[in-house]
Motif scaffolding. Structure first.
Motif, PDB file in Angstrom:
ATOM      1  N   PHE A   1       1.041  -1.090   0.025  1.00 17.03           N
ATOM      2  CA  PHE A   1       0.261  -0.187   0.042  1.00 17.03           C
ATOM      3  C   PHE A   1       1.293   1.527  -0.288  1.00 17.03           C
ATOM      4  CE2 PHE A   1      -3.485  -2.587   1.679  1.00 17.03           C
ATOM      5  CZ  PHE A   1      -4.440  -2.613   0.788  1.00 17.03           C
TER       6      PHE A   1
ATOM      7  N   LYS B   1      -4.665   5.166  -5.591  1.00 16.76           N
ATOM      8  CA  LYS B   1      -6.354   4.454  -4.811  1.00 16.76           C
ATOM      9  C   LYS B   1      -6.222   3.280  -5.670  1.00 16.76           C
ATOM     10  CE  LYS B   1     -10.100   5.784  -4.859  1.00 16.76           C
ATOM     11  NZ  LYS B   1     -11.141   6.621  -4.157  1.00 16.76           N
ATOM     12  N   VAL B   2      -6.794   2.431  -5.034  1.00 17.21           N
ATOM     13  CA  VAL B   2      -7.144   1.127  -5.655  1.00 17.21           C
ATOM     14  C   VAL B   2      -8.207   0.415  -5.321  1.00 17.21           C
ATOM     15  CG1 VAL B   2      -4.894  -0.287  -5.483  1.00 17.21           C
ATOM     16  CG2 VAL B   2      -6.301   0.151  -3.561  1.00 17.21           C
ATOM     17  N   PRO B   3      -9.259   0.402  -5.326  1.00 19.43           N
ATOM     18  CA  PRO B   3     -10.685  -0.269  -6.112  1.00 19.43           C
ATOM     19  C   PRO B   3     -11.233  -1.646  -5.342  1.00 19.43           C
ATOM     20  CG  PRO B   3      -9.608  -1.924  -7.624  1.00 19.43           C
ATOM     21  CD  PRO B   3      -8.826  -0.916  -7.058  1.00 19.43           C
ATOM     22  N   SER B   4     -10.250  -2.281  -4.195  1.00 21.05           N
ATOM     23  CA  SER B   4     -10.436  -3.164  -3.344  1.00 21.05           C
ATOM     24  C   SER B   4     -11.676  -3.196  -2.356  1.00 21.05           C
ATOM     25  CB  SER B   4      -9.521  -3.787  -2.375  1.00 21.05           C
ATOM     26  OG  SER B   4      -8.200  -3.778  -3.028  1.00 21.05           O
ATOM     27  N   LEU B   5     -12.339  -1.965  -1.106  1.00 24.05           N
ATOM     28  CA  LEU B   5     -12.984  -2.149  -0.810  1.00 24.05           C
ATOM     29  C   LEU B   5     -13.991  -0.939  -1.834  1.00 24.05           C
ATOM     30  CD1 LEU B   5     -11.144  -3.210   0.894  1.00 24.05           C
ATOM     31  CD2 LEU B   5     -11.763  -1.547   2.404  1.00 24.05           C
TER      32      LEU B   5
ATOM     33  N   ASP C   1       3.747   1.489  -1.441  1.00 20.18           N
ATOM     34  CA  ASP C   1       3.690   2.251  -3.245  1.00 20.18           C
ATOM     35  C   ASP C   1       2.340   2.394  -3.648  1.00 20.18           C
ATOM     36  OD1 ASP C   1       6.216   0.650  -4.022  1.00 20.18           O
ATOM     37  OD2 ASP C   1       5.410  -1.249  -4.367  1.00 20.18           O
TER      38      ASP C   1
ATOM     39  N   PHE D   1     -12.393 -10.550  -4.688  1.00 19.10           N
ATOM     40  CA  PHE D   1     -12.112 -10.153  -3.215  1.00 19.10           C
ATOM     41  C   PHE D   1     -13.104 -10.550  -2.740  1.00 19.10           C
ATOM     42  CE2 PHE D   1     -11.721  -6.781   0.368  1.00 19.10           C
ATOM     43  CZ  PHE D   1     -10.951  -7.132   1.057  1.00 19.10           C
TER      44      PHE D   1
ATOM     45  N   ARG E   1       2.192   6.378  -6.299  1.00 23.89           N
ATOM     46  CA  ARG E   1       1.937   6.304  -7.371  1.00 23.89           C
ATOM     47  C   ARG E   1       0.535   7.582  -8.160  1.00 23.89           C
ATOM     48  NH1 ARG E   1      -1.014   0.391  -8.103  1.00 23.89           N
ATOM     49  NH2 ARG E   1       0.564  -0.628  -7.319  1.00 23.89           N
ATOM     50  N   PRO E   2       1.534   7.780  -9.146  1.00 24.92           N
ATOM     51  CA  PRO E   2       0.032   8.533  -9.614  1.00 24.92           C
ATOM     52  C   PRO E   2      -1.043   9.303  -9.609  1.00 24.92           C
ATOM     53  CG  PRO E   2       1.261   8.330 -11.363  1.00 24.92           C
ATOM     54  CD  PRO E   2       1.892   7.015 -10.808  1.00 24.92           C
ATOM     55  N   ILE E   3      -1.649   7.419  -9.403  1.00 26.09           N
ATOM     56  CA  ILE E   3      -3.173   7.370  -8.967  1.00 26.09           C
ATOM     57  C   ILE E   3      -3.367   6.699  -7.956  1.00 26.09           C
ATOM     58  CG2 ILE E   3      -5.473   6.414  -9.572  1.00 26.09           C
ATOM     59  CD1 ILE E   3      -4.863   6.920 -12.183  1.00 26.09           C
TER      60      ILE E   3
ATOM     61  N   ASP F   1      -3.370   2.569 -13.635  1.00 24.69           N
ATOM     62  CA  ASP F   1      -3.745   3.417 -12.880  1.00 24.69           C
ATOM     63  C   ASP F   1      -1.699   4.787 -12.808  1.00 24.69           C
ATOM     64  OD1 ASP F   1      -5.993   3.324 -11.757  1.00 24.69           O
ATOM     65  OD2 ASP F   1      -5.399   2.639  -9.608  1.00 24.69           O
ATOM     66  N   PHE F   2      -0.836   3.778 -13.463  1.00 22.01           N
ATOM     67  CA  PHE F   2       0.763   4.169 -13.339  1.00 22.01           C
ATOM     68  C   PHE F   2       0.914   5.126 -14.403  1.00 22.01           C
ATOM     69  CE2 PHE F   2       1.135   0.157 -11.166  1.00 22.01           C
ATOM     70  CZ  PHE F   2       1.944   0.263 -10.420  1.00 22.01           C
TER      71      PHE F   2
ATOM     72  N   PHE G   1      -5.172  -6.533  -5.099  1.00 23.64           N
ATOM     73  CA  PHE G   1      -5.714  -4.866  -5.319  1.00 23.64           C
ATOM     74  C   PHE G   1      -7.023  -4.753  -6.130  1.00 23.64           C
ATOM     75  CE2 PHE G   1      -1.599  -3.885  -2.750  1.00 23.64           C
ATOM     76  CZ  PHE G   1      -2.239  -4.724  -1.842  1.00 23.64           C
ATOM     77  N   TYR G   2      -6.837  -5.239  -7.368  1.00 25.23           N
ATOM     78  CA  TYR G   2      -7.866  -4.844  -8.888  1.00 25.23           C
ATOM     79  C   TYR G   2      -8.538  -5.598  -8.779  1.00 25.23           C
ATOM     80  CZ  TYR G   2      -4.768  -0.558  -9.127  1.00 25.23           C
ATOM     81  OH  TYR G   2      -4.309   0.220  -8.852  1.00 25.23           O
TER      82      TYR G   2
END
Lengths: 311, 181
Positions: A30, A40-44, A32, B77, A36-38, B122-123, B72-73
């Motif tokens: 996390f 956030k991640v969509p996990s939750l 990392d 999950f 990053r440029p973006i 996202d990169f 995470f994508y």
């Protein structure tokens, strides 16, 4: 291991060393993500989290809220000062009302020790303790140990000193548990009046002379004097406290300890427990602690959410 | 009980990887605008081998390579029996406006590569994204996805498992069948 052994994060004392390692390894990823440029991640994205703060907080609340948003969770905030608690509602009623709105996780800060344990036994949601009275503040201890690991490579075998108001500090207690589980040696230092009775029974060293303590340690964690929790005067004056227990560059120069890693859970009282010169130096990892706080809280929320099965 | 069939022996695997490398060279010239990205965990080994071979064939040590974790994508999950094990992401180069080649060992339902594309975006915004896969299990897709470079196409049913086993720079591919009782 890729799963926590507990359904809630109520305190460090309920975690295993493997749980802590898993949280740290997940937090590495996390950290990392948030660089990053973006960020956030969509996990939750299908999880709703309520932040219930029955006690004032700035940085912990912001850090949790940011962690939740960076995991794409939906967030609702509640603070006791603007709620029906003032109208006489009980804790369980307040929380059950919020849970009726289909909330999956609760992050709670409460002035009473054990409030989060009490809640976890009575409501159907994952609970994260964000500080309960003078009991525990598990995410702070996790981010502190994570920051030590980041700076020194590992926590095992390191000598960590905690200085200040040990009696009123939930940060101290959670830190003692976390550091010991990770194999560090812990010493506490402060005025006798602010040292809990029987603290030695936790397996920590006790020292009342700051110079002697600083000679011993690899890391010094300077706590704030929590005047708001002190019902009586525990020392004659702040000036005297600073003379005895304040960390200054002169003191480190005199002891030849410019290699020490300095930590502070914030908020800092500059010129009381720590001088500005040290707080702003390269020795201090205070702002790293803040950044790591978001990554560690993301890891905790992600790992607890994983246990909430879909459907 | 598992019956075992070898789909690619070490020599065949070696030839297949070589062919994939030359197909990449046909389309990417000197790779100055391209980045090879292995999907963690199982695509990472293949991507490293391809990266190394391309460097040797082209005599160009500057070819960009990274590893991408899609944990995470993922869309499963909280829907799986076993928790997801998170791996590291190592992308040291810019991907903005670059031609990306995503690499994985087996293309099955298409869900991993879908997560991979989300993670990649996202990169930055790549110029294009291609997909290289060693084994394509056709007829098993759950999403409208296909690979641009394919090592071997295999018809396998859901009860069969395909395993790519690496041993240094070499390896082999097995088909394991769960026998019906």
């Amino acid at each position: 291991m890729s799963e926590l052994s507990v359904p809630h994060l109520l305190g460090i004392k309920y975690l295993t060393p493997e749980d802590i390692e898993l949280i740290f390894n997940t937090a590495d990823n996390f950290k990392d993500v948030i660089n990053r440029p973006i960020k956030k991640v969509p996990s939750l994205r299908d999880i709703t989290i309520a932040n219930l703060f029955f006690e004032n907080s700035t940085r912990t609340k912001l850090s949790f809220e940011l962690a939740e948003k960076r995991l794409s969770a939906d967030v609702i905030n509640f603070s006791a000062s603007s709620s029906s608690v003032k109208k006489g509602e009980t804790l369980i009623d307040t929380v059950n009302n919020i849970l009726s709105m289909k909330v999956d996780m609760v992050v709670m800060r409460h002035p009473n020790p054990g409030a989060s344990v009490f809640l976890s036994e009575r409501v159907d949601a994952r609970i994260v303790n964000a500080g309960d009275g003078a009991h525990e503040h598990p995410t702070q201890a996790l981010l502190d140990s994570y920051s030590i690991r980041e700076r020194l490579g590992e926590v095992k075998g390191k000598r960590v000193l905690i200085v200040g108001d040990i009696l009123h500090s939930r940060v101290a207690l959670s830190n003692i548990f976390a550091l010991q589980k990770l194999g560090a040696e812990v010493m506490v230092c402060g005025p006798r009046t602010l040292m809990p009775k029987y603290i030695e029974s936790l397996g920590v060293r006790v020292e009342y002379n700051l110079d002697e303590a600083l000679k011993w340690c690899d890391v010094a964690n300077m706590l704030r004097i929590q005047l708001e929790r002190q019902d009586i005067k525990y020392f004659p004056s702040l000036r005297e406290y600073t003379m005895m227990y304040g960390l200054t560059m002169d003191r480190l120069d005199r002891l030849n300890r410019k290699d020490l890693v300095i930590m502070h859970p914030g908020p800092i009282n500059r010129g009381v427990e720590i001088s500005s010169e040290i707080a702003d130096s390269n020795q201090a990892i205070i702002l790293d602690q803040v950044e790591n706080g978001v990554a560690v809280r993301m890891a905790v929320l992600y790992l607890l959410a994983e246990q909430i099965k879909h459907g | 009980m598992k019956a075992l069939k070898e789909l690619l022996n070490p020599k065949q695997l070696d030839l297949t990887i070589n062919r994939l490398c030359y197909q990449l060279i046909e389309n990417h010239n000197d790779f100055s605008q391209s980045v090879l990205i292995g999907l963690q965990p199982r695509g990472s080994e293949l991507s490293k081998i391809i990266h190394k071979r391309l460097i040797d064939i082209q005599n160009n040590p500057e070819i960009n390579h990274g590893l991408l974790d899609v944990s995470f994508y993922r869309d499963d999950f909280r829907r799986r029996d076993t928790p997801i094990t998170v791996n590291s992401t190592e992308i040291k180069c810019e991907i903005e406006d670059k031609r990306i080649i995503l690499i994985d060992d087996v293309l099955y339902t298409g869900r991993t590569i879908r997560s991979g594309m989300d993670a990649l975006m996202d990169f930055g915004r790549p110029k294009s994204v291609e997909f290289l896969v060693l084994i394509d299990r056709r007829f098993s897709r759950q999403l409208p996805i296909q690979a641009d470079y394919i090592g071997r196409t295999v018809d396998a049913v859901a009860s069969e498992r395909i395993k790519v086993i690496w041993d240094g720079d070499s390896g082999h591919v097995e088909l394991n069948t769960m026998e019906q009782s």
